[in-house]
Structures are given as C-alpha cells and as structure tokens.
Motif scaffolding. Structure first.
Motif, PDB file in Angstrom:
ATOM      1  N   GLN A 174       0.931  -1.523  -0.266  1.00 45.80           N
ATOM      2  CA  GLN A 174      -0.365   0.013  -0.022  1.00 45.80           C
ATOM      3  C   GLN A 174       1.321   1.184  -0.085  1.00 45.80           C
ATOM      4  O   GLN A 174       0.698   2.447  -1.006  1.00 45.80           O
ATOM      5  CB  GLN A 174      -1.132   0.120   1.291  1.00 45.80           C
ATOM      6  N   ALA A 178       1.104   4.263  -3.521  1.00 42.89           N
ATOM      7  CA  ALA A 178       0.604   5.455  -2.463  1.00 42.89           C
ATOM      8  C   ALA A 178       1.681   6.126  -3.559  1.00 42.89           C
ATOM      9  O   ALA A 178       1.708   7.544  -3.945  1.00 42.89           O
ATOM     10  CB  ALA A 178       0.145   5.666  -0.942  1.00 42.89           C
ATOM     11  N   ARG A 215      -6.509   2.411  -2.638  1.00 40.09           N
ATOM     12  CA  ARG A 215      -5.668   2.826  -3.247  1.00 40.09           C
ATOM     13  C   ARG A 215      -5.580   2.512  -4.765  1.00 40.09           C
ATOM     14  O   ARG A 215      -5.131   3.012  -5.458  1.00 40.09           O
ATOM     15  CB  ARG A 215      -4.223   2.285  -2.520  1.00 40.09           C
ATOM     16  N   HIS A 218      -7.963   4.969  -5.908  1.00 40.83           N
ATOM     17  CA  HIS A 218      -7.277   6.246  -6.744  1.00 40.83           C
ATOM     18  C   HIS A 218      -5.758   5.918  -7.505  1.00 40.83           C
ATOM     19  O   HIS A 218      -5.949   7.077  -8.816  1.00 40.83           O
ATOM     20  CB  HIS A 218      -6.300   6.744  -5.153  1.00 40.83           C
TER      21      HIS A 218
END
Length: 412
Positions: A174, A178, A215, A218
């Motif tokens: 993660q 990001a 995530r 996004h």
C-alpha cells in the motif's frame, strides 16, 4: 548493469561533477532530480539504464553520453535526446515490482518453516510509510528493493506466522502504491495495489482489503478511468455500510469508509459531476464528525482536517477558487504529514492561480516545495499551475517563479 558496472559508472559521474565544481544538490537541480537520487547514482545504488535519463545526466554534467558510458553508440545517444523523460526517483522500485516477487522461495525445499523477525519487519514497513508520507521517494525506492523481497520470502516460509507477515506485506505494498500514484506512475501503482489487496485477504484482515481498494481507486483516478474508480470505491462503500454497526462503530472502519467517500468525491470532480462531488464530501464530513478526531488508521490520515483538505482540492477541480480559498485558509494541518500539508498548499496555489493572485500562488507553491520537494516536481497539477503562472507573468515573471519552474521541469 551489474553492481560493479553501477559503481564504476557512479564513480565517473562523481568525478565529472567534482571537476566542474558542482555539489550533488546543484547537479540534481540542473537535471530535475533530487540530491538523494544523485547520491545513489554515485554510490552505485541507483542504476541508470535508460538512454533518455543518461542523456539528461550527461547534459547536466556538460559531457557526452559516451564520456559516461563509452559502450553506448553515438547514434543511440542522439536518438535518446528526442525522448521525453518519464523517469523519476522510483525507477529502482519499479524494477523491484517487475516479474515474480520471490522465485527463490518457490524453488527452495525446506524441511522446517522459517521464523521471521516480526518486530524487524514491522519496523521496515513503518519506515516505508514514513518515507512515503514525507515524499522522500529516492530513499523510499532503495528501501523498497530491500524490504519487499524479505517480506515476499517470509510470506512463503513463515509457517504459523504467515497471517502476520501477509498483513505487513499488504501494508508495504500500500505504501508503494501510494508513492507511485503521487509520482504519476499509475501502472506500477496498479500492480502494487493489486498485490496489497491479495496479501490483505490472505492475512484475514478484511479492513486492510478495503484500504487496498482505496489505493486501487486512486490508481483509476490517475489513469482517468473514472468509471472504474467510481465502481471500485462505490461498491466498497456499499459493502462497508451494510456491515458497520450503527451503534459504536469501530473507528478503523469509519476511517476507511470516509476515505472511500473522499476518493469518490475526487472522481466525481474530475468528471465534472459537481453535485455528486459535493454530496460525497458531505458524506465524508458526516463520517469524520462521527469519528471525532484526526486519525491515521491504515495510513489514510482520515479525519475532519483531511476532509477539508479534500474539499479544497475538489473545489479547485470544479473551478470554484473562492470556495477553495475560504475553506483552505481555515484549515490547521500542522499535525498531518508533510506530504498532506504540501498537497494543501499546492491546491491553494492552484486556487490563487485561478484568481490570478500571482504573489499568493507563488508563495503557496514555494512553501509546498519546502515541505516536500519531491512532491512539487512530480505533481501534475502543480507543474501545470507553474506553467500557467509563467504565462500570466510574462516577461516580468519573478525570479523565484522562474527558478521554481526550472526545478519542477515546468518551463516547457
């Protein structure tokens, strides 16, 4: 490049740099990199294999590509000068995601499972998140290449502690996802997010699966696949709301739920759905009020403050600069990460640019750069805003704006 070749190459770079009286930070600024990246190149940690990056480095040093890499044909070097540079400080991390993550563990035959050092692996994952939240991507890139292989191997050899290791593996991926999203490397972020979701499911921790879905949503926003972002986050919201108890809900679940509403607001704003974007912000505000404090569950940094930061970004995306400034100037973000505070300043700079407040916009962007230098250089909207400010200012552009545009590679 082998380790020996990388060290020899790095030594040549350092020799040329020193012979020209340049510091590492000066070379970094000249080639739109960070001092950490230059340091890693010179130490033989960061490979430079792409011709466009090699040409960029040679130009910064004032030498030919052949002076740095004699084996590169001149014709190939000339062709590289026409290629748009798309590399960044996570190039090494991108390589670490390529292929199968733990082939040696598949081939090794062991009578007894290995006992991983959970405390050490936890510290390693915490370090990845610290670097991600600080937008220190060059350091993160190196750390990823060291931590992920250990975690992947441990996940396959941990025996009774497999669930704990898979949870750490999900958290690590993660952080990687990001970081790649922030560096506009959505394809690599997609791989990382998918692996995070899979590892979280194997850990038996469903909320971590939902954090991984956040995530992934996004990633879809960054890829402009807004329908996929809305479907991914929307289905997760529906599932969470059906299972979160109405009385005394777990704060961790609220953090995930609120964060998913925020990514839905982002997707709606990017697709011009004004009413839907505001509706999702209102949903997130309601969840934040229920939560009652700023938290960092699953490294989401969700809470009342983060909701208002996203409200600023949403207003800017919708072209409502006045609203963005009204909301943004009331926010106290001191307790949030440097990356999140930098993002707020970038959005305030965008809002001031929309209102043609040149001085205020430059001030916000410079403060954002001071907080997280690597973020401003890789933030697509920030670079677009800097170019817009250059056009607004024309020949009378302040020197600090011109210098910022060069550092952000936003002069074209």
């Amino acid at each position: 490049m082998s380790p020996e070749e990388r060290r020899a190459f790095g030594a040549r770079v350092a020799q040329f740099r020193k012979s020209r009286g340049m510091r590492q930070d000066q070379l970094a600024a000249a080639i739109n990199r960070t001092a950490s990246w230059v340091s890693q190149v010179e130490r033989g940690v960061q490979p430079v294999v792409r011709l466009d990056v090699l040409q960029l480095l040679a130009d910064g040093l004032g030498v030919s590509v052949q002076a740095l890499r004699p084996e590169v044909p001149a014709t190939a070097a000339n062709r590289s000068s026409t290629v748009t540079d798309q590399s960044n400080d996570l190039d090494l991390a991108r390589l670490s995601l390529s292929g199968h993550p733990a082939l040696d563990a598949l081939l090794a035959v062991r009578a007894q499972p290995e006992a991983p050092d959970i405390a050490e692996l936890t510290a390693d994952v915490d370090r990845l998140w610290q670097l991600t939240h600080s937008a220190r991507f060059a350091e993160l890139s190196t750390a990823i290449t060291e931590v992920l292989p250990r975690l992947e191997r441990a996940a396959r050899t941990a025996g009774g502690e497999s669930a704990e290791v898979h949870l750490l593996l999900s958290q690590a991926y993660q952080a990687v996802a990001a970081a790649f999203v922030r560096q506009d490397e959505a394809d690599a972020a997609w791989v990382a997010a998918d692996r995070a979701i899979q590892a979280a499911e194997q850990s038996g921790q469903p909320l971590h699966v939902f954090a991984g879905i956040y995530r992934l949503a996004h990633v879809f926003v960054r890829l402009r696949r807004l329908d996929q972002a809305e479907y991914t986050a929307g289905s997760a919201v529906t599932a969470l709301r059906a299972h979160i108890p109405a009385t005394d809900p777990p704060p961790e679940a609220l953090s995930v739920l609120g964060s998913l509403h925020l990514v839905l607001a982002l997707a709606a704003a990017r697709s011009g759905q004004r009413e839907q974007a505001r509706k999702e912000i209102d949903h997130a505000r309601a969840v934040a009020r229920q939560l009652g404090e700023d938290r960092n569950d699953f490294n989401l940094e969700f809470g009342p403050t983060n909701v208002e930061i996203q409200a600023v970004s949403t207003a800017v995306d919708l072209g409502d600069a006045g609203e963005a400034l009204d909301v943004g100037l009331r926010i106290h973000s001191e307790r949030l990460s440097p990356e999140r505070r930098s993002r707020l300043l970038i959005d305030l700079g965008r809002a001031h640019a929309q209102r043609r407040h040149l001085g205020e916009a430059i001030d916000c962007l410079l403060r954002a750069e001071e907080l997280a230098p690597e973020s401003i250089r890789t933030h697509v909207a920030a670079r677009a805003t800097i170019r817009e400010l250059i056009l607004i200012a024309g020949r009378s552009a302040p020197s600090e704006l011109v210098k910022l545009a060069k550092r952000a590679n936003a002069t074209g």
